[in-house]
Design an enzyme around this catalytic site. Sequence first.
Site, PDB file in Angstrom:
ATOM      1  N   TRP A 187       0.858  -1.179   0.000  1.00 46.82           N
ATOM      2  CA  TRP A 187       0.000   0.000   0.000  1.00 46.82           C
ATOM      3  C   TRP A 187       0.897   1.232   0.000  1.00 46.82           C
ATOM      4  CZ3 TRP A 187      -0.390   3.774   4.010  1.00 46.82           C
ATOM      5  CH2 TRP A 187      -1.241   4.838   3.662  1.00 46.82           C
ATOM      6  N   GLU A 228      -3.112  -2.866  -2.439  1.00 46.39           N
ATOM      7  CA  GLU A 228      -4.244  -2.254  -1.715  1.00 46.39           C
ATOM      8  C   GLU A 228      -4.550  -0.843  -2.203  1.00 46.39           C
ATOM      9  OE1 GLU A 228      -3.489  -1.804   2.470  1.00 46.39           O
ATOM     10  OE2 GLU A 228      -5.539  -1.122   2.900  1.00 46.39           O
ATOM     11  N   LYS A 230      -6.979   2.799  -2.269  1.00 40.28           N
ATOM     12  CA  LYS A 230      -7.587   3.700  -1.292  1.00 40.28           C
ATOM     13  C   LYS A 230      -8.293   4.827  -2.014  1.00 40.28           C
ATOM     14  CE  LYS A 230      -6.510   5.875   3.099  1.00 40.28           C
ATOM     15  NZ  LYS A 230      -5.528   6.080   4.153  1.00 40.28           N
ATOM     16  N   ASP A 261      -9.710  -3.026   1.577  1.00 43.39           N
ATOM     17  CA  ASP A 261      -9.804  -2.483   2.936  1.00 43.39           C
ATOM     18  C   ASP A 261     -11.201  -1.893   3.082  1.00 43.39           C
ATOM     19  OD1 ASP A 261      -9.756  -0.475   5.064  1.00 43.39           O
ATOM     20  OD2 ASP A 261      -7.595  -0.837   5.155  1.00 43.39           O
ATOM     21  N   HIS A 264     -11.783   1.945   2.693  1.00 40.63           N
ATOM     22  CA  HIS A 264     -11.169   2.691   1.596  1.00 40.63           C
ATOM     23  C   HIS A 264     -12.095   3.018   0.430  1.00 40.63           C
ATOM     24  CE1 HIS A 264      -6.742   1.708   2.749  1.00 40.63           C
ATOM     25  NE2 HIS A 264      -7.427   2.278   3.712  1.00 40.63           N
ATOM     26  N   HIS A 288      -8.640  -6.259   4.452  1.00 42.17           N
ATOM     27  CA  HIS A 288      -8.317  -5.476   5.638  1.00 42.17           C
ATOM     28  C   HIS A 288      -9.646  -5.147   6.285  1.00 42.17           C
ATOM     29  CE1 HIS A 288      -3.967  -3.897   4.883  1.00 42.17           C
ATOM     30  NE2 HIS A 288      -4.049  -5.205   4.986  1.00 42.17           N
ATOM     31  N   ASP A 296     -12.773   8.691   9.011  1.00 38.23           N
ATOM     32  CA  ASP A 296     -11.761   7.733   9.450  1.00 38.23           C
ATOM     33  C   ASP A 296     -12.050   6.343   8.920  1.00 38.23           C
ATOM     34  OD1 ASP A 296      -9.550   6.715  10.923  1.00 38.23           O
ATOM     35  OD2 ASP A 296     -10.985   5.854  12.322  1.00 38.23           O
ATOM     36  N   ASP A 298     -10.419   3.635  10.000  1.00 39.13           N
ATOM     37  CA  ASP A 298      -9.755   2.641  10.852  1.00 39.13           C
ATOM     38  C   ASP A 298     -10.276   2.549  12.281  1.00 39.13           C
ATOM     39  OD1 ASP A 298      -7.580   1.755   8.930  1.00 39.13           O
ATOM     40  OD2 ASP A 298      -7.276   3.913   8.929  1.00 39.13           O
ATOM     41  N   ASP A 328      -7.273  -4.351  10.041  1.00 34.79           N
ATOM     42  CA  ASP A 328      -6.503  -3.120   9.885  1.00 34.79           C
ATOM     43  C   ASP A 328      -7.255  -1.954  10.509  1.00 34.79           C
ATOM     44  OD1 ASP A 328      -4.847  -1.071   9.218  1.00 34.79           O
ATOM     45  OD2 ASP A 328      -5.351  -1.057   7.088  1.00 34.79           O
TER      46      ASP A 328
HETATM   47  C1  RNT Z   1      -3.861   2.731   4.994  1.00 40.84           C
HETATM   48  C2  RNT Z   1      -3.953   1.291   4.646  1.00 40.84           C
HETATM   49  C3  RNT Z   1      -2.841   0.449   5.137  1.00 40.84           C
HETATM   50  C4  RNT Z   1      -2.416   0.851   6.538  1.00 40.84           C
HETATM   51  C5  RNT Z   1      -1.397  -0.052   7.146  1.00 40.84           C
HETATM   52  C6  RNT Z   1      -0.755   0.558   8.348  1.00 40.84           C
HETATM   53  O1  RNT Z   1      -4.992   3.428   4.737  1.00 40.84           O
HETATM   54  O2  RNT Z   1      -5.163   0.786   5.083  1.00 40.84           O
HETATM   55  O3  RNT Z   1      -3.173  -0.882   5.061  1.00 40.84           O
HETATM   56  O4  RNT Z   1      -3.484   0.941   7.407  1.00 40.84           O
HETATM   57  O5  RNT Z   1      -0.512  -0.434   6.198  1.00 40.84           O
HETATM   58 ZN    ZN Z   2      -5.497  -1.311   4.996  1.00 41.47          ZN
END
Ligand code: RNT
Ligand code: ZN
Length: 420
Positions: A187, A228, A230, A261, A264, A288, A296, A298, A328
């Site tokens: 990523w 990955e 985003k 993810d 994302h 993820h 956010d 995460d 993640d």
């Molecule tokens: C970031 C990605 C990635 C990170 C990690 C720390 O938006 O999701 O995967 O969260 O690599």
């Molecule tokens: Zn991620």
Amino acid sequence: MKDNQINQAFEYAKARYADLGIDVEKAINQLDKISISLHCWQADDVKGFETIDGDLTGGIQATGNYPGSSSTIEELRADIEKVLTLLPGRHRLNLHAIYGDFGGKFVDRDQIEPKHFQSWIDWANKVGVKLDFNSTFFSHPKSESGFTLSNPDKGIQSFWMEHLRRCRKIAAEIGRQQGSPCIHNIWVPDGSKDRTVNRLAYRTNLKYALDTVLAEKIDSKYLVDCIESKLFGLGLESYTVGSHEFYLGYGAKNNMVVTLDAGHFHPTEVISDKISSLLLFVPEIMLHVSRPVRWDSDHVVILDDELQHLTQEIVRANALDRVHIGLDYFDASINRIGAYVVGVRATQKALLQALLEPIAKLREYEANGQNFERMALLEEAKSLPWAAVYDYYCAKNGVTAGVDYISEIQQYEKEVTIKR
Ligand code: RNT
Ligand code: ZN
């Protein structure tokens, strides 16, 4: 929870499910085979162990300052070991390149080697977890312009290409020693805060960098690369080089594993609906699992609708062997051990519910056009006694069932993390 309560509830659950033609023991055995890859970075708010201290950059942020974060390799390993005692099943640990054992020396990203991860490999072998890996393209002076692999400056681009090359070698060595492929996630945070007039140029650069480094073939017995995408990052709101279209195209064309993810995508866009499409065009999917909340991506994973839809899609597509499940998220505002345990348990519960779904009957209804019946059974399935099956699975593995893990975590906080 008391053993007899767990057993009684399990017997009742087993009978309820048997009435619907579902074998709970089979579901438990399937769940037990699913290893979840725990992200090491929840333990220390994505800081890592490089000797040069810098801020977390790359458009990601861990907010909060709850005490007790790990700040050494020993502390981080102890925390993960504690987490593992509170989880049924055998899991994996997902390392980032900045978590190497650098022995107090500064080792730049284009200099890292397998030897910096040997103590991780040994530790993992001792505690019985397999490792996964990530190159780290953020929190570094050479990523501050916003562009790493896509940088038009050839010097900076080749620095990051060398990082990628070395990370693949490290991951392959991990895979070789652990006898299970190490999944290496790529990523890059590359993007820009404001509109760029060079969208194509940066993407061309990223493609060139990936093409060049990935052309070096490494046995998939040892290493599996995944990519990955985003949508945007903090301070990188207007443009992301590695967008979903970029990596979906790249993965489909090059037969690569694509990482989805959950955080994302656009706020109402979900990854659950992408599983059945990607499975037709890429060999495998890496997940993820995360929880987006407004800006956010995460937050700690909880048992919400989307998590259930996601696991249902994997199970309904019979794709447990083609979808790798990793977590993640990073929350620095609550007990970090607790953040892990809640997230993994939520994911396991969602998987178990999916494995216990009366899918044959549901599909029969659908084939007959009995859509009320399909809806009613889906509704009933939500409140079938799956939690009793999960508690039993925990107890069978010698792991605390129900709410009892809360006090175990409080105890560890009192004895260990609060003293840091
Ligand atoms: C970031 C990605 C990635 C990170 C990690 C720390 O938006 O999701 O995967 O969260 O690599
Ligand atoms: Zn991620």
